[in-house]
Design a protein around this motif. Structure first.
Motif, PDB file in Angstrom:
ATOM      1  N   ARG A  99       0.831  -1.200   0.000  1.00  0.00           N
ATOM      2  CA  ARG A  99       0.000   0.000   0.000  1.00  0.00           C
ATOM      3  C   ARG A  99       0.868   1.254   0.000  1.00  0.00           C
ATOM      4  NH1 ARG A  99      -2.513  -1.080   4.235  1.00  0.00           N
ATOM      5  NH2 ARG A  99      -4.337  -2.103   3.323  1.00  0.00           N
ATOM      6  N   TYR A 100       1.928   1.247   0.788  1.00  0.00           N
ATOM      7  CA  TYR A 100       2.832   2.402   0.830  1.00  0.00           C
ATOM      8  C   TYR A 100       3.447   2.664  -0.544  1.00  0.00           C
ATOM      9  CZ  TYR A 100       7.098   5.074   1.486  1.00  0.00           C
ATOM     10  OH  TYR A 100       8.099   6.000   1.351  1.00  0.00           O
ATOM     11  N   HIS A 101       3.940   1.624  -1.201  1.00  0.00           N
ATOM     12  CA  HIS A 101       4.610   1.817  -2.490  1.00  0.00           C
ATOM     13  C   HIS A 101       3.646   2.213  -3.600  1.00  0.00           C
ATOM     14  CE1 HIS A 101       8.089   0.017  -0.496  1.00  0.00           C
ATOM     15  NE2 HIS A 101       8.791   0.589  -1.448  1.00  0.00           N
ATOM     16  N   ALA A 102       2.364   1.889  -3.429  1.00  0.00           N
ATOM     17  CA  ALA A 102       1.366   2.338  -4.407  1.00  0.00           C
ATOM     18  C   ALA A 102       0.918   3.768  -4.110  1.00  0.00           C
ATOM     19  CB  ALA A 102       0.170   1.393  -4.409  1.00  0.00           C
ATOM     20  N   GLN A 103       0.585   4.035  -2.859  1.00  0.00           N
ATOM     21  CA  GLN A 103       0.105   5.377  -2.501  1.00  0.00           C
ATOM     22  C   GLN A 103       1.187   6.438  -2.687  1.00  0.00           C
ATOM     23  OE1 GLN A 103      -1.296   4.702   1.526  1.00  0.00           O
ATOM     24  NE2 GLN A 103      -3.405   4.409   0.840  1.00  0.00           N
ATOM     25  N   ALA A 104       2.412   6.110  -2.332  1.00  0.00           N
ATOM     26  CA  ALA A 104       3.526   7.063  -2.435  1.00  0.00           C
ATOM     27  C   ALA A 104       4.455   6.665  -3.583  1.00  0.00           C
ATOM     28  CB  ALA A 104       4.284   7.105  -1.120  1.00  0.00           C
ATOM     29  N   HIS A 105       3.871   6.229  -4.696  1.00  0.00           N
ATOM     30  CA  HIS A 105       4.681   5.642  -5.773  1.00  0.00           C
ATOM     31  C   HIS A 105       5.696   6.613  -6.357  1.00  0.00           C
ATOM     32  CE1 HIS A 105       2.326   7.567  -9.048  1.00  0.00           C
ATOM     33  NE2 HIS A 105       1.318   7.426  -8.204  1.00  0.00           N
ATOM     34  N   THR A 106       5.350   7.903  -6.427  1.00  0.00           N
ATOM     35  CA  THR A 106       6.302   8.859  -6.996  1.00  0.00           C
ATOM     36  C   THR A 106       7.524   8.995  -6.090  1.00  0.00           C
ATOM     37  OG1 THR A 106       4.486  10.078  -8.024  1.00  0.00           O
ATOM     38  CG2 THR A 106       6.612  11.186  -7.903  1.00  0.00           C
ATOM     39  N   THR A 107       7.292   9.167  -4.802  1.00  0.00           N
ATOM     40  CA  THR A 107       8.395   9.251  -3.848  1.00  0.00           C
ATOM     41  C   THR A 107       9.183   7.950  -3.822  1.00  0.00           C
ATOM     42  OG1 THR A 107       7.143  10.789  -2.463  1.00  0.00           O
ATOM     43  CG2 THR A 107       9.013   9.667  -1.435  1.00  0.00           C
ATOM     44  N   ALA A 108       8.475   6.820  -3.788  1.00  0.00           N
ATOM     45  CA  ALA A 108       9.145   5.523  -3.743  1.00  0.00           C
ATOM     46  C   ALA A 108      10.003   5.291  -4.983  1.00  0.00           C
ATOM     47  CB  ALA A 108       8.111   4.408  -3.597  1.00  0.00           C
ATOM     48  N   ARG A 109       9.532   5.785  -6.122  1.00  0.00           N
ATOM     49  CA  ARG A 109      10.313   5.644  -7.362  1.00  0.00           C
ATOM     50  C   ARG A 109      11.626   6.409  -7.252  1.00  0.00           C
ATOM     51  NH1 ARG A 109       6.394   6.619 -10.321  1.00  0.00           N
ATOM     52  NH2 ARG A 109       6.775   8.664 -11.213  1.00  0.00           N
ATOM     53  N   VAL A 110      11.565   7.598  -6.679  1.00  0.00           N
ATOM     54  CA  VAL A 110      12.773   8.404  -6.528  1.00  0.00           C
ATOM     55  C   VAL A 110      13.738   7.761  -5.534  1.00  0.00           C
ATOM     56  CG1 VAL A 110      13.673  10.612  -5.677  1.00  0.00           C
ATOM     57  CG2 VAL A 110      11.678  10.576  -7.180  1.00  0.00           C
ATOM     58  N   ILE A 111      13.238   7.335  -4.369  1.00  0.00           N
ATOM     59  CA  ILE A 111      14.152   6.831  -3.343  1.00  0.00           C
ATOM     60  C   ILE A 111      14.752   5.480  -3.711  1.00  0.00           C
ATOM     61  CG2 ILE A 111      12.934   8.125  -1.551  1.00  0.00           C
ATOM     62  CD1 ILE A 111      11.874   5.487  -0.472  1.00  0.00           C
ATOM     63  N   ASN A 112      14.104   4.731  -4.593  1.00  0.00           N
ATOM     64  CA  ASN A 112      14.627   3.423  -4.969  1.00  0.00           C
ATOM     65  C   ASN A 112      15.406   3.411  -6.277  1.00  0.00           C
ATOM     66  OD1 ASN A 112      13.699   1.355  -2.924  1.00  0.00           O
ATOM     67  ND2 ASN A 112      11.760   2.380  -3.361  1.00  0.00           N
ATOM     68  N   TYR A 113      15.131   4.357  -7.165  1.00  0.00           N
ATOM     69  CA  TYR A 113      15.745   4.301  -8.496  1.00  0.00           C
ATOM     70  C   TYR A 113      16.668   5.476  -8.806  1.00  0.00           C
ATOM     71  CZ  TYR A 113      12.456   0.500  -9.215  1.00  0.00           C
ATOM     72  OH  TYR A 113      11.762  -0.683  -9.082  1.00  0.00           O
ATOM     73  N   GLU A 114      16.894   6.366  -7.851  1.00  0.00           N
ATOM     74  CA  GLU A 114      17.811   7.482  -8.079  1.00  0.00           C
ATOM     75  C   GLU A 114      18.991   7.463  -7.107  1.00  0.00           C
ATOM     76  OE1 GLU A 114      17.707   9.544 -10.587  1.00  0.00           O
ATOM     77  OE2 GLU A 114      15.753   8.926 -11.373  1.00  0.00           O
ATOM     78  N   LEU A 115      19.242   6.303  -6.498  1.00  0.00           N
ATOM     79  CA  LEU A 115      20.301   6.204  -5.501  1.00  0.00           C
ATOM     80  C   LEU A 115      21.690   6.492  -6.072  1.00  0.00           C
ATOM     81  CD1 LEU A 115      19.186   3.053  -3.473  1.00  0.00           C
ATOM     82  CD2 LEU A 115      19.067   5.442  -2.771  1.00  0.00           C
ATOM     83  N   ALA A 116      21.859   6.261  -7.363  1.00  0.00           N
ATOM     84  CA  ALA A 116      23.168   6.514  -7.977  1.00  0.00           C
ATOM     85  C   ALA A 116      23.541   7.992  -7.921  1.00  0.00           C
ATOM     86  CB  ALA A 116      23.174   6.028  -9.425  1.00  0.00           C
ATOM     87  N   GLY A 117      22.564   8.860  -7.708  1.00  0.00           N
ATOM     88  CA  GLY A 117      22.832  10.290  -7.623  1.00  0.00           C
ATOM     89  C   GLY A 117      23.428  10.720  -6.296  1.00  0.00           C
ATOM     90  N   LEU A 118      23.427   9.829  -5.308  1.00  0.00           N
ATOM     91  CA  LEU A 118      23.954  10.180  -3.987  1.00  0.00           C
ATOM     92  C   LEU A 118      25.474  10.072  -3.967  1.00  0.00           C
ATOM     93  CD1 LEU A 118      21.445   8.232  -1.709  1.00  0.00           C
ATOM     94  CD2 LEU A 118      21.492  10.700  -2.124  1.00  0.00           C
ATOM     95  N   GLU A 119      26.107  10.949  -3.215  1.00  0.00           N
ATOM     96  CA  GLU A 119      27.553  10.836  -3.028  1.00  0.00           C
ATOM     97  C   GLU A 119      27.818   9.611  -2.163  1.00  0.00           C
ATOM     98  OE1 GLU A 119      28.641  13.506   0.817  1.00  0.00           O
ATOM     99  OE2 GLU A 119      28.389  14.632  -1.050  1.00  0.00           O
ATOM    100  N   ALA A 120      29.054   9.130  -2.200  1.00  0.00           N
ATOM    101  CA  ALA A 120      29.382   7.836  -1.596  1.00  0.00           C
ATOM    102  C   ALA A 120      28.965   7.716  -0.135  1.00  0.00           C
ATOM    103  CB  ALA A 120      30.877   7.569  -1.739  1.00  0.00           C
ATOM    104  N   SER A 121      29.246   8.715   0.684  1.00  0.00           N
ATOM    105  CA  SER A 121      28.928   8.612   2.115  1.00  0.00           C
ATOM    106  C   SER A 121      27.418   8.578   2.351  1.00  0.00           C
ATOM    107  CB  SER A 121      29.552   9.771   2.885  1.00  0.00           C
ATOM    108  OG  SER A 121      29.016  11.016   2.465  1.00  0.00           O
ATOM    109  N   HIS A 122      26.677   9.367   1.602  1.00  0.00           N
ATOM    110  CA  HIS A 122      25.219   9.369   1.735  1.00  0.00           C
ATOM    111  C   HIS A 122      24.625   8.061   1.216  1.00  0.00           C
ATOM    112  CE1 HIS A 122      24.942  14.060   1.876  1.00  0.00           C
ATOM    113  NE2 HIS A 122      25.235  13.531   3.045  1.00  0.00           N
ATOM    114  N   ARG A 123      25.148   7.575   0.103  1.00  0.00           N
ATOM    115  CA  ARG A 123      24.660   6.306  -0.442  1.00  0.00           C
ATOM    116  C   ARG A 123      24.906   5.166   0.546  1.00  0.00           C
ATOM    117  NH1 ARG A 123      26.664   6.974  -5.046  1.00  0.00           N
ATOM    118  NH2 ARG A 123      28.551   5.722  -4.895  1.00  0.00           N
ATOM    119  N   ALA A 124      26.047   5.194   1.215  1.00  0.00           N
ATOM    120  CA  ALA A 124      26.358   4.160   2.207  1.00  0.00           C
ATOM    121  C   ALA A 124      25.369   4.200   3.366  1.00  0.00           C
ATOM    122  CB  ALA A 124      27.784   4.352   2.723  1.00  0.00           C
TER     123      ALA A 124
END
Length: 200
Positions: A99-124
């Motif tokens: 339900r969370y991933h459907a209701q907040a799908h736009t946010t969930a898409r960003v937090i799961n599929y844009e991780l490569a944009g984070l600098e190394a320490s933040h990604r860790a």
């Protein structure tokens, strides 16, 4: 030490507007295709106003990613702590997770599929939260195996499959489609039980 904001309520509201605008921008254009100007404009603010709250575009993505993963971890822990058999808790967990991933799908898409944009320490740091989520679910799967309720030979792989099933909703779900978040939640909860070979 930074001075206290003169109007913390207003500051929080401005941050929320910026984060909402960033989620929309990153979802539409991707992290690398978005600019500070895009985010500020989406929030109805100047770029100077954005820099009052965040030093870089990456810092905005980190805030979104960290908050989203921490919220997911809390959701997982609440479902597991709610009591009942491993099967009942797994069903509840994936009902809430879906339900969370459907209701907040736009946010969930960003937090799961844009991780490569984070600098190394933040990604860790974000990956550390992801590992805690995975560990919580895997422990529940192992509990079900130990009680004989689940028929699983590889709990780690099964956990990866379960989480991937829910996370991928964010990639394709759109409002007005074939299923509401609640309908998906019920179906995916049953699919989760099938994946672990739940008895009964």
């Amino acid at each position: 030490m930074s001075p206290r904001p003169k109007n913390p309520g207003r500051t929080d509201a401005t941050r929320a507007r910026l984060l909402d605008a960033a989620v929309t921008t990153f979802a539409e254009r991707g992290f690398h295709g978005s600019t500070i100007r895009d985010i500020a404009g989406g929030a109805g603010l100047s770029t100077a106003a954005l820099y009052v709250h965040y030093r870089t575009k990456e810092e905005v993505l980190y805030q979104i990613s960290r908050d989203g993963h921490e919220e997911t971890l809390a959701l997982v822990r609440a479902a597991i702590a709610s009591g009942g058999t491993p099967g009942e808790r797994l069903e509840r967990l994936f009902r809430d997770f879906t339900r969370y991933h459907a209701q907040a799908h736009t946010t969930a898409r960003v937090i799961n599929y844009e991780l490569a944009g984070l600098e190394a320490s933040h990604r860790a740091q974000v990956h550390a939260i992801r590992r805690r989520i995975e560990a919580e679910v895997q422990d529940l799967v192992r509990q079900g195996v130990a009680t004989g309720e689940f028929d699983v030979t590889e709990p780690a792989l099964t956990t990866t499959a379960l989480l991937s099933l829910g996370i991928d909703i964010a990639r394709w779900y759109r409002e007005g489609g074939n299923w509401t978040p609640d309908e998906l939640a019920e179906r995916y909860a049953k699919l989760a039980l099938r994946l672990v070979g739940a008895s009964g």
